[in-house]
Design a protein around this motif. Structure first.
Motif, PDB file in Angstrom:
ATOM      1  N   SER A 159      -4.590  -1.826  -0.075  1.00 56.08           N
ATOM      2  CA  SER A 159      -4.950  -3.047  -0.511  1.00 56.08           C
ATOM      3  C   SER A 159      -6.460  -3.178  -0.904  1.00 56.08           C
ATOM      4  O   SER A 159      -7.044  -3.984  -1.612  1.00 56.08           O
ATOM      5  N   ALA A 160      -7.260  -2.780   0.446  1.00 55.88           N
ATOM      6  CA  ALA A 160      -8.773  -2.882   0.221  1.00 55.88           C
ATOM      7  C   ALA A 160      -9.320  -2.290  -0.855  1.00 55.88           C
ATOM      8  O   ALA A 160     -10.235  -2.444  -1.558  1.00 55.88           O
ATOM      9  N   ARG A 161      -8.577  -1.168  -1.875  1.00 60.99           N
ATOM     10  CA  ARG A 161      -8.967  -0.509  -2.835  1.00 60.99           C
ATOM     11  C   ARG A 161      -8.478  -1.254  -4.155  1.00 60.99           C
ATOM     12  O   ARG A 161      -8.652  -0.830  -5.046  1.00 60.99           O
ATOM     13  N   GLY A 162      -7.836  -2.571  -3.881  1.00 60.28           N
ATOM     14  CA  GLY A 162      -7.463  -3.390  -5.089  1.00 60.28           C
ATOM     15  C   GLY A 162      -5.995  -2.952  -5.524  1.00 60.28           C
ATOM     16  O   GLY A 162      -5.495  -3.208  -6.558  1.00 60.28           O
ATOM     17  N   VAL A 163      -5.396  -2.062  -4.726  1.00 59.03           N
ATOM     18  CA  VAL A 163      -3.869  -1.591  -5.331  1.00 59.03           C
ATOM     19  C   VAL A 163      -2.876  -2.872  -4.819  1.00 59.03           C
ATOM     20  O   VAL A 163      -2.889  -3.445  -3.716  1.00 59.03           O
ATOM     21  N   LYS A 164      -1.991  -3.014  -5.653  1.00 57.98           N
ATOM     22  CA  LYS A 164      -0.921  -3.961  -5.497  1.00 57.98           C
ATOM     23  C   LYS A 164       0.247  -3.094  -5.003  1.00 57.98           C
ATOM     24  O   LYS A 164       0.432  -1.884  -5.331  1.00 57.98           O
ATOM     25  N   LEU A 165       0.893  -3.780  -3.730  1.00 62.77           N
ATOM     26  CA  LEU A 165       1.921  -2.753  -3.142  1.00 62.77           C
ATOM     27  C   LEU A 165       3.155  -3.435  -3.498  1.00 62.77           C
ATOM     28  O   LEU A 165       3.471  -4.555  -3.941  1.00 62.77           O
TER      29      LEU A 165
END
Length: 223
Positions: free
Chosen positions: A106-112
């Protein structure tokens, strides 16, 4: 971090994000007792899991005396689901390193996303009880796309990509249902060796294999 290679990372639930074997084992043995069958030993429950609760019950019945008539199976399955819903998080917990890995992504901008063959209402209930729901932009269950469209069909992955706004997707799972769905959807997959593996992890056809969640972000960066 815009240079991370994936916009979306999807996860299986049971045997991937969480170890739910104890609660699933109690539920399936409750159903077996109603059918007059002996219980499945706790150490064997992992081998029953994969493809959803219906398949789990079918395997348990096969192991304890064989299938039962369809008119008896459906009410037994309903009893299993009711019992399980009431005890869904008695013992189930995230795997070691899971939450920190989700935070790192999430900190890398990834949507989970969650793509599980567990029915959606139970998947959401479990994630709610574990305080994990808000981490995910999308939660899809084995019934979300309609009958017969759970993994290894690609539908769930394709819908997760749509709901998350598009972009490169990677699937994380512990079974051939996960790697099969990833192949069908044309996306890479990472296999977890510590989940409810339905075959040798190295033989599942994933693009990478990890033994602990602490390896996940680094492996995804290399795919």
């Amino acid at each position: 971090m815009s240079d991370f290679p994936f916009a979306i990372v999807g996860f299986d639930l049971d045997g991937t994000l969480v170890d739910s074997s104890l609660d699933l084992g109690v539920a399936v043995n409750h159903a077996l007792s109603l059918a007059g069958r002996p219980p499945v030993p706790a150490e064997d429950v992992r081998h029953l899991i994969g493809g959803g609760a219906r398949k789990m019950l079918e395997r348990a019945l096969d192991r304890t005396g064989g299938p039962i008539a369809a008119e008896d199976f459906d009410p037994l399955f309903a009893s299993l689901l009711t019992f399980y819903a009431d005890h869904i998080a008695d013992f189930t917990r995230p795997y070691d390193g899971c939450l920190s890995s989700l935070d790192a992504l999430s900190a890398r901008g990834v949507k989970l996303a969650v793509c599980t063959n567990k029915v959606e209402v139970l998947a959401r209930k479990l994630l709610d009880e574990l305080g994990m729901t808000d981490r995910f932009a999308c939660i899809l269950g084995g019934d979300s796309m309609g009958p017969g469209r759970g993994k290894p069909q690609p539908d769930m992955i394709e819908e997760a990509i749509r709901q998350c706004g598009g972009g490169r997707f990677a699937m994380i799972g512990d079974s051939s249902f996960d790697t099969g769905a990833a192949r069908a959807a044309g996306v890479p997959s990472v296999v977890l060796s510590f989940g409810f593996n339905d075959m040798a992890p190295a033989d599942m056809g994933g693009n990478a294999l990890i033994d602990h969640f602490d390896e996940l972000v680094t492996v995804l960066e290399r795919l």
